[in-house]
Design an enzyme around this catalytic site. Structure first.
Site, PDB file in Angstrom:
ATOM      1  N   GLN A  20      -2.086   2.444   9.874  1.00  0.00           N
ATOM      2  CA  GLN A  20      -0.807   2.531   9.165  1.00  0.00           C
ATOM      3  C   GLN A  20       0.225   3.316   9.967  1.00  0.00           C
ATOM      4  O   GLN A  20       1.424   3.068   9.864  1.00  0.00           O
ATOM      5  CB  GLN A  20      -0.998   3.211   7.794  1.00  0.00           C
ATOM      6  CG  GLN A  20      -1.690   2.369   6.755  1.00  0.00           C
ATOM      7  CD  GLN A  20      -3.186   2.610   6.735  1.00  0.00           C
ATOM      8  OE1 GLN A  20      -3.787   2.991   7.733  1.00  0.00           O
ATOM      9  NE2 GLN A  20      -3.821   2.372   5.603  1.00  0.00           N
ATOM     10  N   ASP A  41      -2.163  10.789  -2.203  1.00  0.00           N
ATOM     11  CA  ASP A  41      -2.517   9.802  -3.221  1.00  0.00           C
ATOM     12  C   ASP A  41      -2.833  10.455  -4.550  1.00  0.00           C
ATOM     13  O   ASP A  41      -2.751   9.829  -5.598  1.00  0.00           O
ATOM     14  CB  ASP A  41      -3.689   8.947  -2.756  1.00  0.00           C
ATOM     15  CG  ASP A  41      -3.232   8.059  -1.613  1.00  0.00           C
ATOM     16  OD1 ASP A  41      -3.182   8.548  -0.467  1.00  0.00           O
ATOM     17  OD2 ASP A  41      -2.854   6.905  -1.880  1.00  0.00           O
ATOM     18  N   ASN A  64      -5.562  12.334   0.632  1.00  0.00           N
ATOM     19  CA  ASN A  64      -4.651  11.479   1.412  1.00  0.00           C
ATOM     20  C   ASN A  64      -5.498  10.685   2.407  1.00  0.00           C
ATOM     21  O   ASN A  64      -6.717  10.862   2.490  1.00  0.00           O
ATOM     22  CB  ASN A  64      -3.583  12.328   2.117  1.00  0.00           C
ATOM     23  CG  ASN A  64      -2.453  11.466   2.674  1.00  0.00           C
ATOM     24  OD1 ASN A  64      -1.934  10.589   1.979  1.00  0.00           O
ATOM     25  ND2 ASN A  64      -2.068  11.677   3.912  1.00  0.00           N
ATOM     26  N   ARG A 121      -7.329  -0.446  -6.912  1.00  0.00           N
ATOM     27  CA  ARG A 121      -7.681   0.659  -5.996  1.00  0.00           C
ATOM     28  C   ARG A 121      -7.881   1.929  -6.821  1.00  0.00           C
ATOM     29  O   ARG A 121      -7.131   2.164  -7.773  1.00  0.00           O
ATOM     30  CB  ARG A 121      -6.573   0.893  -4.943  1.00  0.00           C
ATOM     31  CG  ARG A 121      -6.365  -0.278  -3.991  1.00  0.00           C
ATOM     32  CD  ARG A 121      -5.453   0.100  -2.839  1.00  0.00           C
ATOM     33  NE  ARG A 121      -6.145   0.880  -1.817  1.00  0.00           N
ATOM     34  CZ  ARG A 121      -5.531   1.446  -0.783  1.00  0.00           C
ATOM     35  NH1 ARG A 121      -4.218   1.340  -0.647  1.00  0.00           N
ATOM     36  NH2 ARG A 121      -6.214   2.132   0.116  1.00  0.00           N
ATOM     37  N   ARG A 177       0.873  -1.185   0.000  1.00  0.00           N
ATOM     38  CA  ARG A 177       0.000   0.000   0.000  1.00  0.00           C
ATOM     39  C   ARG A 177       0.901   1.223   0.000  1.00  0.00           C
ATOM     40  O   ARG A 177       2.118   1.119   0.166  1.00  0.00           O
ATOM     41  CB  ARG A 177      -1.027  -0.001   1.151  1.00  0.00           C
ATOM     42  CG  ARG A 177      -0.647  -0.630   2.437  1.00  0.00           C
ATOM     43  CD  ARG A 177       0.416   0.061   3.201  1.00  0.00           C
ATOM     44  NE  ARG A 177       0.161   1.474   3.345  1.00  0.00           N
ATOM     45  CZ  ARG A 177       1.080   2.382   3.572  1.00  0.00           C
ATOM     46  NH1 ARG A 177       2.359   2.027   3.677  1.00  0.00           N
ATOM     47  NH2 ARG A 177       0.794   3.657   3.690  1.00  0.00           N
ATOM     48  N   GLY A 178       0.263   2.403  -0.146  1.00  0.00           N
ATOM     49  CA  GLY A 178       1.031   3.627  -0.350  1.00  0.00           C
ATOM     50  C   GLY A 178       1.116   3.866  -1.853  1.00  0.00           C
ATOM     51  O   GLY A 178       1.417   2.937  -2.619  1.00  0.00           O
ATOM     52  N   ALA A 179       0.835   5.114  -2.253  1.00  0.00           N
ATOM     53  CA  ALA A 179       0.641   5.401  -3.679  1.00  0.00           C
ATOM     54  C   ALA A 179       1.805   4.953  -4.577  1.00  0.00           C
ATOM     55  O   ALA A 179       1.589   4.210  -5.552  1.00  0.00           O
ATOM     56  CB  ALA A 179       0.350   6.890  -3.854  1.00  0.00           C
TER      57      ALA A 179
HETATM   58  O1  MRU Z   1      -4.553   3.137   2.179  1.00  0.00           O
HETATM   59  P1  MRU Z   1      -3.082   3.386   2.083  1.00  0.00           P
HETATM   60  O2  MRU Z   1      -2.304   2.826   3.227  1.00  0.00           O
HETATM   61  O3  MRU Z   1      -2.518   2.962   0.744  1.00  0.00           O
HETATM   62  O4  MRU Z   1      -2.944   4.974   2.155  1.00  0.00           O
HETATM   63  C1  MRU Z   1      -1.677   5.538   1.970  1.00  0.00           C
HETATM   64  C2  MRU Z   1      -1.641   6.995   2.111  1.00  0.00           C
HETATM   65  O5  MRU Z   1      -2.641   7.652   2.296  1.00  0.00           O
HETATM   66  C3  MRU Z   1      -0.297   7.642   1.909  1.00  0.00           C
HETATM   67  O6  MRU Z   1      -0.181   8.792   2.691  1.00  0.00           O
HETATM   68  C4  MRU Z   1      -0.126   8.017   0.432  1.00  0.00           C
HETATM   69  O7  MRU Z   1      -0.378   6.920  -0.392  1.00  0.00           O
HETATM   70  C5  MRU Z   1       1.241   8.538   0.145  1.00  0.00           C
HETATM   71  S1  MRU Z   1       2.500   7.298   0.265  1.00  0.00           S
HETATM   72  C6  MRU Z   1       3.971   8.040  -0.112  1.00  0.00           C
END
Ligand code: MRU
EC number: 5.3.1.23
Length: 352
Positions: free
Chosen positions: A202, A243, A253, A95, A53-55
């Site tokens: 997270q 994101d 985000n 996603r 996870r994370g963009a």
């Molecule tokens: O649902 P997630 O854990 O994928 O959400 C992640 C976030 O909101 C992060 O802040 C975002 O993706 C930036 S990661 C560099």
């Protein structure tokens, strides 16, 4: 990109000989389990269920997944090109909010198209090469974001962050957390406050974990403590990831980011958004058009495996929120620090 021992935190994504390896983020911090993936279906599942996870990290995983899907295809051109598009669309459906997913897949498909007319085997190799390039570039981009963020910070500051925009969410170093790793290399010390980040934690499970692994001073707080911590004067900057940034500077985000931005404004604390250019989507006019993922009620009523609410209760569980541009002090990309007016300045920076 292979496993890299020089990275100061656990590496969440790497390519091992002929397959993709993901550190299963669902099981952190109590269990360190690596998933060895060989099909796009497995990669889709890993993205949708937050194993990765994370963009930036989901974009990287997806493009390796695309290669896993096409590498065994027969040499017939027609089948190959149709399958390439189909698998890319399939992975893109895992996603909806982070634009990095479609950005990375589009970039690889477009690169492949420049090889049209060459043998299918060369196109396949080009796909793996481009996936690797995106991965390696992300590590460089994160360090550049960290350098630019450091120009806004001073040794000894208190920094609050929400969710995990760290090394685990990217190729390495993270976006919002990159300055912390660079500061550590320089002997600077920050005091970091990590919001736990309900519903799936997270901040508690990942941000606190990766910063502790790197020996960075981190204090975990519940999401509803951020205001109290700010009021005591312990926070000099808020840094979060994103994101998707819309053309007008609105920022999506992890859910809860908007509340943190409002609190930061009320306390006169700068609110910085770390964003690789791949997270900026000039085709999305404002935050209202950003698709917000709705996730299962289970995450809210039994997020930690234990039921915490009456059975059958109604639940609202958006995974992200949008912070309007007026709350954003600056957006920090690999190209530098961007300030309002965002519509003009984002366009100018992105168009070089
Ligand atoms: O649902 P997630 O854990 O994928 O959400 C992640 C976030 O909101 C992060 O802040 C975002 O993706 C930036 S990661 C560099």
């Amino acid at each position: 990109m292979k496993f890299n021992q020089a990275i100061p935190h656990p590496q969440s994504v790497f390519w091992q000989e002929d397959h993709l390896v993901l550190l299963d983020q669902r099981r952190l911090p109590t269990e360190t389990v690596y998933l060895h993936l060989t099909t796009p279906e497995e990669v889709w599942e890993a993205i949708a269920t937050l194993a990765v996870r994370g963009a930036p990290a989901i974009g990287i995983a997806a493009v390796y997944g695309l290669y896993l899907g096409v590498r065994g295809l027969p040499d017939q051109e027609e089948i190959f090109w149709a399958e390439l598009e189909r698998i890319a669309d399939f992975l893109n459906s895992a996603r909806p909010t982070a634009v990095n997913l479609s950005w990375a897949l589009k970039r690889v498909v477009n690169k492949a198209k420049t090889f049209k007319g060459e043998p299918v085997s060369s196109v396949k190799q080009a796909i793996l090469n481009e996936a690797t390039a995106i991965h390696e570039e992300d590590v460089r981009v994160c360090r550049q974001i960290g350098e630019h963020l450091l120009t806004l910070l001073q040794d000894g500051m208190g920094i609050l962050t929400h969710c995990n925009a760290g090394g685990l969410a990217t190729g390495a170093y993270g976006t919002a957390l990159a300055p912390l790793y660079l500061a550590r290399e320089r002997g600077w010390k920050f005091k970091v406050f990590a919001d736990e980040t309900r519903p799936v934690l997270q901040g508690a499970r990942l941000t606190a974990y990766e910063l502790m692994q790197a020996g960075i001073d981190v204090t975990l707080i519940c999401d509803n403590m951020a205001g109290a911590v700010m009021k005591q004067g312990w926070v000099q900057a808020v840094i979060v990831g994103t994101d998707r940034v819309a053309a007008n500077g609105d920022v999506a985000n992890k859910i809860g980011t908007y509340s943190v931005a409002v609190l930061a404004k009320a306390h006169g604390i700068p609110f910085y958004v770390a964003a690789p250019a791949s997270s900026i989507d000039l085709e999305t006019e404002t935050g209202e058009q950003i698709p917000i993922e709705q996730r299962s009620p289970e995450e809210v009523v039994a997020g930690m495996g234990k039921p915490i609410a009456p059975e059958g209760v109604q639940v609202y569980n958006p995974a992200f929120d949008v912070t309007p541009a007026e709350y954003v002090t600056a957006i920090i990309t690999e190209y530098g620090v961007i300030r309002a007016p965002y519509r003009e300045n984002l366009k100018r920076v992105l168009n070089g």
